[in-house]
Design a protein around this motif. Structure first.
Motif, PDB file in Angstrom:
ATOM      1  N   ARG A   1       1.236  11.921   0.950  1.00 16.83           N
ATOM      2  CA  ARG A   1       0.779  13.161   1.585  1.00 16.83           C
ATOM      3  C   ARG A   1       1.558  14.325   1.002  1.00 16.83           C
ATOM      4  O   ARG A   1       2.787  14.251   0.874  1.00 16.83           O
TER       5      ARG A   1
ATOM      6  N   THR B   1      -4.098  13.860   1.015  1.00 20.17           N
ATOM      7  CA  THR B   1      -3.560  12.504   1.184  1.00 20.17           C
ATOM      8  C   THR B   1      -4.257  11.560   0.213  1.00 20.17           C
ATOM      9  O   THR B   1      -5.417  11.780  -0.163  1.00 20.17           O
ATOM     10  N   ARG B   2      -3.547  10.546  -0.176  1.00 25.30           N
ATOM     11  CA  ARG B   2      -4.093   9.487  -1.032  1.00 25.30           C
ATOM     12  C   ARG B   2      -3.426   8.181  -0.657  1.00 25.30           C
ATOM     13  O   ARG B   2      -2.248   8.150  -0.286  1.00 25.30           O
ATOM     14  N   SER B   3      -4.166   7.084  -0.814  1.00 25.72           N
ATOM     15  CA  SER B   3      -3.601   5.746  -0.625  1.00 25.72           C
ATOM     16  C   SER B   3      -4.063   4.849  -1.759  1.00 25.72           C
ATOM     17  O   SER B   3      -5.184   5.003  -2.264  1.00 25.72           O
TER      18      SER B   3
ATOM     19  N   ARG C   1       0.862  -1.177   0.000  1.00 22.28           N
ATOM     20  CA  ARG C   1       0.000   0.000   0.000  1.00 22.28           C
ATOM     21  C   ARG C   1       0.897   1.225   0.000  1.00 22.28           C
ATOM     22  O   ARG C   1       1.941   1.242   0.675  1.00 22.28           O
ATOM     23  N   TYR C   2       0.522   2.221  -0.771  1.00 22.02           N
ATOM     24  CA  TYR C   2       1.289   3.460  -0.834  1.00 22.02           C
ATOM     25  C   TYR C   2       0.453   4.583  -0.238  1.00 22.02           C
ATOM     26  O   TYR C   2      -0.664   4.847  -0.688  1.00 22.02           O
ATOM     27  N   ASP C   3       0.990   5.213   0.810  1.00 22.52           N
ATOM     28  CA  ASP C   3       0.323   6.321   1.486  1.00 22.52           C
ATOM     29  C   ASP C   3       1.068   7.609   1.139  1.00 22.52           C
ATOM     30  O   ASP C   3       2.239   7.777   1.512  1.00 22.52           O
TER      31      ASP C   3
END
Length: 196
Positions: free
Chosen positions: A127, A150-152, A123-125
């Motif tokens: 910001r 932010t996006r994941s 998973r890529y978090d």
């Protein structure tokens, strides 16, 4: 007609050499993520300085430096394309405070079921955060706005590098669209008196 055995060996060797000369698939290219198509935010300042305070660690779990277009560079482009100095004694300073992307390893399905399951393994978090400050000629800060987005997203274990980079590119686009909308709202709300 059958070829003599003496000719078959050199032909087979030539075929192997040619097969080894095939070039790898071309690396994917991505369009530049830009904001010139958006209406500029016209500020009553004489100059706009962009400061990138984010320092990539270049080490796991952070991977933003591996992105086709690292978020901090896209955030710099945002400031240069979305903000316009109209002139005057004041100055604006845009400070990028965060543009990180963290890779998180996800658990895999174990046992027999795992052999038949394609898991989402990372998973890529992401910001991105920045501030816009207005300074008077005497150095006093008279206006301030800040925003973050932010996006994941997750990536499948069977994703190729090209597929992973495509996902990263799309993630950066969406992240910066979110940031653009939020920072525009903050500037209009907090710095409305400096907009022309």
């Amino acid at each position: 007609m059958r070829l003599p055995a003496a000719l078959l060996a050199p032909l087979a060797a030539a075929g192997l050499v040619l097969a080894g000369c095939q070039s790898p698939p071309p690396e994917p290219t991505f369009p530049e993520i830009g904001f010139a198509h958006e209406q500029t935010l016209r500020l009553d300042v004489g100059s706009i300085q962009v400061v990138d305070d984010y320092r990539p660690t270049l080490e796991p779990p952070y991977v933003d430096h591996l992105f086709p277009q690292p978020p901090d560079k896209v955030a710099e482009r945002w400031a240069k394309e979305r903000l316009l100095a109209l002139g005057g004694p004041r100055r604006a300073v845009v400070t990028i405070t965060d543009a990180s992307v963290k890779e998180v390893q996800l658990p895999r399905t174990g046992g027999i079921k795992g052999a038949f399951t394609t898991d989402q393994t990372q998973r890529y978090d992401a910001r991105v955060a920045a501030t816009v400050a207005i300074f008077e000629p005497d150095g006093r800060r008279s206006g301030y706005a800040e925003a973050e987005a932010t996006r994941s997203t997750t990536v499948s274990e069977d994703a190729t590098l090209a597929q992973r980079e495509q996902i990263w590119f799309q993630m950066t686009e969406q992240l910066m669209d979110d940031f653009d909308a939020e920072m525009t709202r903050q500037i209009k709300g907090s710095l409305g008196s400096y907009l022309k």
